[in-house]
Design an enzyme around this catalytic site. Sequence first.
Site, PDB file in Angstrom:
ATOM      1  N   ASP A  42     -13.617 -11.395  28.466  1.00  0.00           N
ATOM      2  CA  ASP A  42     -13.669 -10.850  26.556  1.00  0.00           C
ATOM      3  C   ASP A  42     -13.341  -9.185  26.941  1.00  0.00           C
ATOM      4  OD1 ASP A  42     -12.146 -10.545  25.030  1.00  0.00           O
ATOM      5  OD2 ASP A  42     -14.309 -11.445  23.386  1.00  0.00           O
ATOM      6  N   CYS A  44      -2.812   0.926   9.226  1.00  0.00           N
ATOM      7  CA  CYS A  44      -1.488   0.880   9.502  1.00  0.00           C
ATOM      8  C   CYS A  44      -0.199   0.761  10.212  1.00  0.00           C
ATOM      9  CB  CYS A  44      -1.258   0.345   8.195  1.00  0.00           C
ATOM     10  SG  CYS A  44      -1.908  -1.502   7.452  1.00  0.00           S
ATOM     11  N   CYS A  82      -7.626  -7.868  24.165  1.00  0.00           N
ATOM     12  CA  CYS A  82      -6.698  -6.825  23.032  1.00  0.00           C
ATOM     13  C   CYS A  82      -5.597  -6.327  23.725  1.00  0.00           C
ATOM     14  CB  CYS A  82      -8.129  -6.910  22.797  1.00  0.00           C
ATOM     15  SG  CYS A  82      -9.042  -4.948  23.811  1.00  0.00           S
ATOM     16  N   GLN A  93     -17.329  -9.485  14.983  1.00  0.00           N
ATOM     17  CA  GLN A  93     -15.826  -9.018  14.939  1.00  0.00           C
ATOM     18  C   GLN A  93     -15.576  -8.690  12.853  1.00  0.00           C
ATOM     19  OE1 GLN A  93     -13.558  -9.656  17.251  1.00  0.00           O
ATOM     20  NE2 GLN A  93     -14.736 -10.399  19.045  1.00  0.00           N
ATOM     21  N   CYS A 110       0.783  -0.975   0.401  1.00  0.00           N
ATOM     22  CA  CYS A 110      -0.301   0.038   0.133  1.00  0.00           C
ATOM     23  C   CYS A 110       1.162   1.154   0.187  1.00  0.00           C
ATOM     24  CB  CYS A 110      -1.259  -0.067   1.087  1.00  0.00           C
ATOM     25  SG  CYS A 110      -1.782   1.854   1.429  1.00  0.00           S
ATOM     26  N   GLU A 170     -23.130  -8.421  28.862  1.00  0.00           N
ATOM     27  CA  GLU A 170     -22.843  -7.828  28.182  1.00  0.00           C
ATOM     28  C   GLU A 170     -24.105  -6.279  29.132  1.00  0.00           C
ATOM     29  OE1 GLU A 170     -21.060  -7.138  25.636  1.00  0.00           O
ATOM     30  OE2 GLU A 170     -21.888  -4.452  25.940  1.00  0.00           O
TER      31      GLU A 170
HETATM   32  N1  SAH Z   1     -16.922 -11.513  23.386  1.00  0.00           N
HETATM   33  C1  SAH Z   1     -17.406 -10.722  22.530  1.00  0.00           C
HETATM   34  C2  SAH Z   1     -17.192  -9.103  23.114  1.00  0.00           C
HETATM   35  C3  SAH Z   1     -15.452  -8.041  23.100  1.00  0.00           C
HETATM   36  S1  SAH Z   1     -15.410  -6.402  23.424  1.00  0.00           S
HETATM   37  C4  SAH Z   1     -17.199 -11.269  21.151  1.00  0.00           C
HETATM   38  O1  SAH Z   1     -15.796 -11.995  21.371  1.00  0.00           O
HETATM   39  O2  SAH Z   1     -17.436 -10.650  20.564  1.00  0.00           O
HETATM   40  C5  SAH Z   1     -16.162  -6.574  24.534  1.00  0.00           C
HETATM   41  C6  SAH Z   1     -17.319  -6.376  25.227  1.00  0.00           C
HETATM   42  O3  SAH Z   1     -17.533  -6.337  26.350  1.00  0.00           O
HETATM   43  C7  SAH Z   1     -17.804  -5.151  24.047  1.00  0.00           C
HETATM   44  O4  SAH Z   1     -19.218  -5.704  23.827  1.00  0.00           O
HETATM   45  C8  SAH Z   1     -18.803  -4.343  25.079  1.00  0.00           C
HETATM   46  O5  SAH Z   1     -19.545  -3.365  25.381  1.00  0.00           O
HETATM   47  C9  SAH Z   1     -18.661  -5.586  26.565  1.00  0.00           C
HETATM   48  N2  SAH Z   1     -18.413  -4.591  27.804  1.00  0.00           N
HETATM   49  C10 SAH Z   1     -17.685  -3.250  27.971  1.00  0.00           C
HETATM   50  N3  SAH Z   1     -17.704  -2.872  29.536  1.00  0.00           N
HETATM   51  C11 SAH Z   1     -18.642  -4.188  30.233  1.00  0.00           C
HETATM   52  C12 SAH Z   1     -18.970  -4.586  31.541  1.00  0.00           C
HETATM   53  N4  SAH Z   1     -18.184  -3.137  32.867  1.00  0.00           N
HETATM   54  N5  SAH Z   1     -19.485  -4.971  31.731  1.00  0.00           N
HETATM   55  C13 SAH Z   1     -20.109  -6.316  31.086  1.00  0.00           C
HETATM   56  N6  SAH Z   1     -19.716  -5.941  29.216  1.00  0.00           N
HETATM   57  C14 SAH Z   1     -19.089  -4.608  29.182  1.00  0.00           C
END
Ligand code: SAH
Length: 465
Positions: free
Chosen positions: A393, A81, A420, A287, A72, A337
């Site tokens: 996550d 990037c 992440c 995702q 690119c 969530e």
């Molecule tokens: N496990 C999912 C999303 C992970 S991203 C996947 O793999 O697609 C992290 C997520 O945590 C997001 O959807 C965000 O909205 C949520 N989140 C952020 N703070 C939070 C909290 N205090 N309690 C519960 N969920 C939360």
Amino acid sequence: MQKNDVVTIEIEDMGNDGEGIGKVNGYALFVKDAIIGDVVEAKVIKAKKNYGYARLMNIISPSKYRVKNPRCPIARKCGGCQIQEMKYGRQLAFKEDKVKGNLVRIGGVPAELVDRVTEPIVGMENPFRYRNKAQFPVGTDKSGRIIAGFYAGRTHSIIPNVDCALGVEVNQTILDCIIEFMEEYAIRAYDEERHEGLVRHVLLRYGFRTHEIMVCLVINGSHIPHQNVLVERLRRIQGMTSITVSVNREQTNVIMGTEIQLLWGQGYITDYIGKTRYQISPLSFYQVNPVQTEKLYNLVLEYADLSGKETVWDLYCGIGTISFFLAQRAKKVYGVEIVPQAIEDARNNARINDIKNAEFYVGKAEEVLPEYCKAHGKEHGGEAMRADVLVVDPPRKGCEESLLETMVDMEPERIVYVSCDSATLARDVKYLRGRGYEVERVRAVDQFAHTVHVETVCLLTKKAQ
Ligand code: SAH
């Protein structure tokens, strides 16, 4: 060292943001776009007492890790990037080292243990064209022509590029069609500074398995003049499934508006992760790298080591994607969530896939879980407070300490931590190691080739008392 000094420097290390690091008489300089092994000429742009930042001016002798013909041409200018000019194999090594380094330095995990439990990073077979989603800002260039592209790093100036090498090829066809229509009917692009003009962003999504396409135009107004003409043209593109507009009249950095109007087709596209089918609307979280996501979730499933009898919690579950993977092999999965719309999607996805053993709660994980434990705990004669496996996550900031405390109180055999940001993962691992858990397996997964981001899956198991 002073601002505007020009120095020749050998790059010997890399920073967390992918920048090259070299030393001049013991003074460290951070040079964006310089690659480990390069000898470069760099101009100092900011000089602090013990270190400074410099701009890459000239590559005197290229590193063996430098890509000869970068894919690119605008990779350095574009904010998307950070390390595209570094060979992919070296990018992977950088990411794996970053995870291991954080576990040792921040997590206090002994280096021998980290070396023993870390499995090789999961890379991509093809590290380009992997994104299923793109959001292109639309603007006007100096000569008055409509452009779409990406923001330059840390700014809001648009670098025209309708063919990002990380996105799918059809993006270009769609954007060219929209730009041509705007020119022809004198539809104005949004001007952020003046808060006037109409078209702000174009959101594109593509189902890798289904080949369905979604177009959503974000506009500062109620409708697009002559929108029927645009729809007629867009719907001829093979795979077109959903054409919508999102109204956003606010002066804000938030891209999407809250209201979605359907112009043609249906309001969502469908795609699969594993066997599970998902309906994805313009506002749904999904995702962005479906191929690597499937590998990541399979790894979570492997680490969770389920036999079918377990009660599992999936904290920070989004639209329930990990929950559904786990539900195939568990007795019961509970998802938590914070975003209500995501939980609505999760429940809908459970319904269309006929998944009956997953239940979802809206709220903060650090509030829902303790409340649930209180209501169902042993002192109330309940069994439900126990969990065999906990999956978390969290977003970049990691877990609240109060949540980690509740998790430990639930005495799960295994905790699978998907992260992440390996710095906050390491911080939380430190807490869990102090409370009777040990790191058993660690593996990084590259979800975002050419950027410095890396996902990590970490298995912690309860130590024998
Ligand atoms: N496990 C999912 C999303 C992970 S991203 C996947 O793999 O697609 C992290 C997520 O945590 C997001 O959807 C965000 O909205 C949520 N989140 C952020 N703070 C939070 C909290 N205090 N309690 C519960 N969920 C939360």
